[in-house]
Design a protein around this motif. Sequence first.
Motif, PDB file in Angstrom:
ATOM      1  N   LEU A   1      -9.014  -3.306  11.022  1.00 32.85           N
ATOM      2  CA  LEU A   1      -9.539  -3.450   9.562  1.00 32.85           C
ATOM      3  C   LEU A   1     -10.528  -2.526   9.033  1.00 32.85           C
ATOM      4  CD1 LEU A   1      -9.488  -7.514   9.444  1.00 32.85           C
ATOM      5  CD2 LEU A   1      -7.655  -5.715   8.234  1.00 32.85           C
ATOM      6  N   GLU A   2     -11.454  -2.247   9.895  1.00 37.59           N
ATOM      7  CA  GLU A   2     -12.742  -1.483   9.635  1.00 37.59           C
ATOM      8  C   GLU A   2     -11.922  -0.065   9.241  1.00 37.59           C
ATOM      9  OE1 GLU A   2     -16.415   0.474  11.935  1.00 37.59           O
ATOM     10  OE2 GLU A   2     -15.953  -1.817  12.278  1.00 37.59           O
ATOM     11  N   ARG A   3     -11.204   0.282  10.411  1.00 32.27           N
ATOM     12  CA  ARG A   3     -10.766   1.747  10.140  1.00 32.27           C
ATOM     13  C   ARG A   3      -9.768   1.754   8.936  1.00 32.27           C
ATOM     14  NH1 ARG A   3      -6.380   4.040  13.342  1.00 32.27           N
ATOM     15  NH2 ARG A   3      -6.796   6.386  12.741  1.00 32.27           N
ATOM     16  N   ALA A   4      -8.995   1.043   8.658  1.00 28.75           N
ATOM     17  CA  ALA A   4      -8.170   1.062   7.507  1.00 28.75           C
ATOM     18  C   ALA A   4      -9.071   1.384   6.152  1.00 28.75           C
ATOM     19  CB  ALA A   4      -7.423  -0.270   7.045  1.00 28.75           C
ATOM     20  N   ARG A   5     -10.163   0.302   6.045  1.00 27.32           N
ATOM     21  CA  ARG A   5     -10.977   0.461   4.853  1.00 27.32           C
ATOM     22  C   ARG A   5     -11.732   1.873   4.716  1.00 27.32           C
ATOM     23  NH1 ARG A   5     -12.831  -4.763   6.843  1.00 27.32           N
ATOM     24  NH2 ARG A   5     -12.198  -6.461   5.732  1.00 27.32           N
ATOM     25  N   GLU A   6     -12.227   2.442   5.876  1.00 26.56           N
ATOM     26  CA  GLU A   6     -12.606   3.814   6.003  1.00 26.56           C
ATOM     27  C   GLU A   6     -11.823   4.914   5.650  1.00 26.56           C
ATOM     28  OE1 GLU A   6     -13.949   4.012  10.114  1.00 26.56           O
ATOM     29  OE2 GLU A   6     -15.821   2.668   9.708  1.00 26.56           O
ATOM     30  N   GLY A   7     -10.376   4.632   6.029  1.00 31.61           N
ATOM     31  CA  GLY A   7      -9.663   5.697   5.861  1.00 31.61           C
ATOM     32  C   GLY A   7      -8.676   5.722   4.466  1.00 31.61           C
ATOM     33  N   ALA A   8      -9.153   4.543   3.811  1.00 29.12           N
ATOM     34  CA  ALA A   8      -8.502   4.573   2.376  1.00 29.12           C
ATOM     35  C   ALA A   8      -9.083   5.502   1.536  1.00 29.12           C
ATOM     36  CB  ALA A   8      -8.646   3.069   1.731  1.00 29.12           C
ATOM     37  N   PRO A   9      -8.224   6.382   0.590  1.00 28.16           N
ATOM     38  CA  PRO A   9      -7.090   5.712   0.230  1.00 28.16           C
ATOM     39  C   PRO A   9      -5.716   6.252   1.139  1.00 28.16           C
ATOM     40  CG  PRO A   9      -7.497   7.753  -1.048  1.00 28.16           C
ATOM     41  CD  PRO A   9      -8.526   7.398   0.024  1.00 28.16           C
ATOM     42  N   GLU A  10      -5.875   6.880   2.116  1.00 33.06           N
ATOM     43  CA  GLU A  10      -4.787   7.173   3.184  1.00 33.06           C
ATOM     44  C   GLU A  10      -4.769   6.344   4.015  1.00 33.06           C
ATOM     45  OE1 GLU A  10      -5.861  10.969   4.643  1.00 33.06           O
ATOM     46  OE2 GLU A  10      -5.580  12.009   2.875  1.00 33.06           O
ATOM     47  N   GLU A  11      -3.281   6.172   4.769  1.00 31.16           N
ATOM     48  CA  GLU A  11      -2.779   5.433   5.549  1.00 31.16           C
ATOM     49  C   GLU A  11      -3.596   5.614   6.848  1.00 31.16           C
ATOM     50  OE1 GLU A  11       1.521   4.629   5.863  1.00 31.16           O
ATOM     51  OE2 GLU A  11       1.533   4.129   3.600  1.00 31.16           O
ATOM     52  N   ILE A  12      -3.925   4.765   7.729  1.00 28.47           N
ATOM     53  CA  ILE A  12      -4.169   4.881   9.275  1.00 28.47           C
ATOM     54  C   ILE A  12      -3.147   4.541   9.902  1.00 28.47           C
ATOM     55  CG2 ILE A  12      -6.726   4.821   8.667  1.00 28.47           C
ATOM     56  CD1 ILE A  12      -5.493   1.980  10.282  1.00 28.47           C
ATOM     57  N   CYS A  13      -3.023   4.971  11.312  1.00 25.06           N
ATOM     58  CA  CYS A  13      -2.174   4.653  12.126  1.00 25.06           C
ATOM     59  C   CYS A  13      -2.431   4.641  13.523  1.00 25.06           C
ATOM     60  CB  CYS A  13      -0.927   5.398  12.213  1.00 25.06           C
ATOM     61  SG  CYS A  13      -1.252   7.066  12.088  1.00 25.06           S
ATOM     62  N   GLY A  14      -1.736   4.042  14.496  1.00 27.28           N
ATOM     63  CA  GLY A  14      -2.348   3.936  15.995  1.00 27.28           C
ATOM     64  C   GLY A  14      -1.435   3.251  16.924  1.00 27.28           C
ATOM     65  N   ILE A  15      -1.510   2.898  18.017  1.00 32.42           N
ATOM     66  CA  ILE A  15      -0.409   2.493  19.035  1.00 32.42           C
ATOM     67  C   ILE A  15      -1.423   1.398  19.781  1.00 32.42           C
ATOM     68  CG2 ILE A  15       0.760   3.157  21.275  1.00 32.42           C
ATOM     69  CD1 ILE A  15       0.897   5.913  20.105  1.00 32.42           C
ATOM     70  N   PHE A  16      -0.571   0.205  20.056  1.00 34.39           N
ATOM     71  CA  PHE A  16      -0.938  -0.706  20.797  1.00 34.39           C
ATOM     72  C   PHE A  16      -0.497  -0.667  22.332  1.00 34.39           C
ATOM     73  CE2 PHE A  16      -0.830  -3.517  16.874  1.00 34.39           C
ATOM     74  CZ  PHE A  16      -2.229  -3.617  16.745  1.00 34.39           C
ATOM     75  N   GLY A  17      -1.482  -0.786  23.374  1.00 32.54           N
ATOM     76  CA  GLY A  17      -1.045  -1.130  24.800  1.00 32.54           C
ATOM     77  C   GLY A  17      -1.290  -2.416  25.162  1.00 32.54           C
ATOM     78  N   GLY A  18      -0.631  -2.802  26.152  1.00 32.58           N
ATOM     79  CA  GLY A  18      -0.884  -4.115  26.709  1.00 32.58           C
ATOM     80  C   GLY A  18       0.446  -4.476  27.530  1.00 32.58           C
ATOM     81  N   ASP A  19       0.655  -6.068  27.161  1.00 27.60           N
ATOM     82  CA  ASP A  19       1.874  -6.517  28.081  1.00 27.60           C
ATOM     83  C   ASP A  19       2.753  -6.634  26.919  1.00 27.60           C
ATOM     84  OD1 ASP A  19       0.206  -6.668  30.349  1.00 27.60           O
ATOM     85  OD2 ASP A  19      -0.659  -8.379  29.420  1.00 27.60           O
ATOM     86  N   PHE A  20       4.139  -6.243  27.145  1.00 31.67           N
ATOM     87  CA  PHE A  20       5.166  -6.226  26.342  1.00 31.67           C
ATOM     88  C   PHE A  20       6.425  -7.107  26.676  1.00 31.67           C
ATOM     89  CE2 PHE A  20       9.466  -4.474  25.525  1.00 31.67           C
ATOM     90  CZ  PHE A  20       9.627  -4.752  24.129  1.00 31.67           C
ATOM     91  N   GLU A  21       6.720  -8.096  25.742  1.00 31.02           N
ATOM     92  CA  GLU A  21       7.629  -9.157  26.034  1.00 31.02           C
ATOM     93  C   GLU A  21       8.650  -8.790  24.951  1.00 31.02           C
ATOM     94  OE1 GLU A  21       8.321 -11.021  28.545  1.00 31.02           O
ATOM     95  OE2 GLU A  21       6.428 -10.638  29.483  1.00 31.02           O
TER      96      GLU A  21
END
Length: 145
Positions: free
Chosen positions: A19-39
């Motif tokens: 959420l913080e990164r989205a606010r800082e990145g506005a008006p552009e879209e931010i993006c990234g990848i989640f790691g963890g346990d996939f089901e």
Amino acid sequence: MTGPDPGLVVPTAIRDRILERAREGAPEEICGIFGGDFEPEGQSRVRSQYPAGNVAETPRTRYRIDPEEQLAIFEHLEDRGEEIVGFYHSHPRGPPSPSATDEAQATWPDRSYLIVSLEPLEVGSWRWREDGDDERFDRERIVLE
């Protein structure tokens, strides 16, 4: 016996950082990848998030992760023993639901696609499903921990 309903378990600290990164990145879209346990059919659990640069030609309305950066993140996840849980991006001026472009570009079956809307502030998560000719996003529950 079936497992829990499909959902995405997200640590509150990771949600807050996105959420913080989205606010800082506005008006552009931010993006990234989640790691963890996939089901694929149950609850995937986010253990880490990896911010990525948005290299889309129109970053105010689209996102695209650079393929080389994406590969480096995937290799890092593998080295840590994590799976690809899904992806996240923001809609600075749109709803927390997939756009037609998001649907057209989705390529990871059964993975989660978390979307942050800034106006209004809301977070939604969706699973990309492919069943024969039927391709769609299904809404999934977000569980904060």
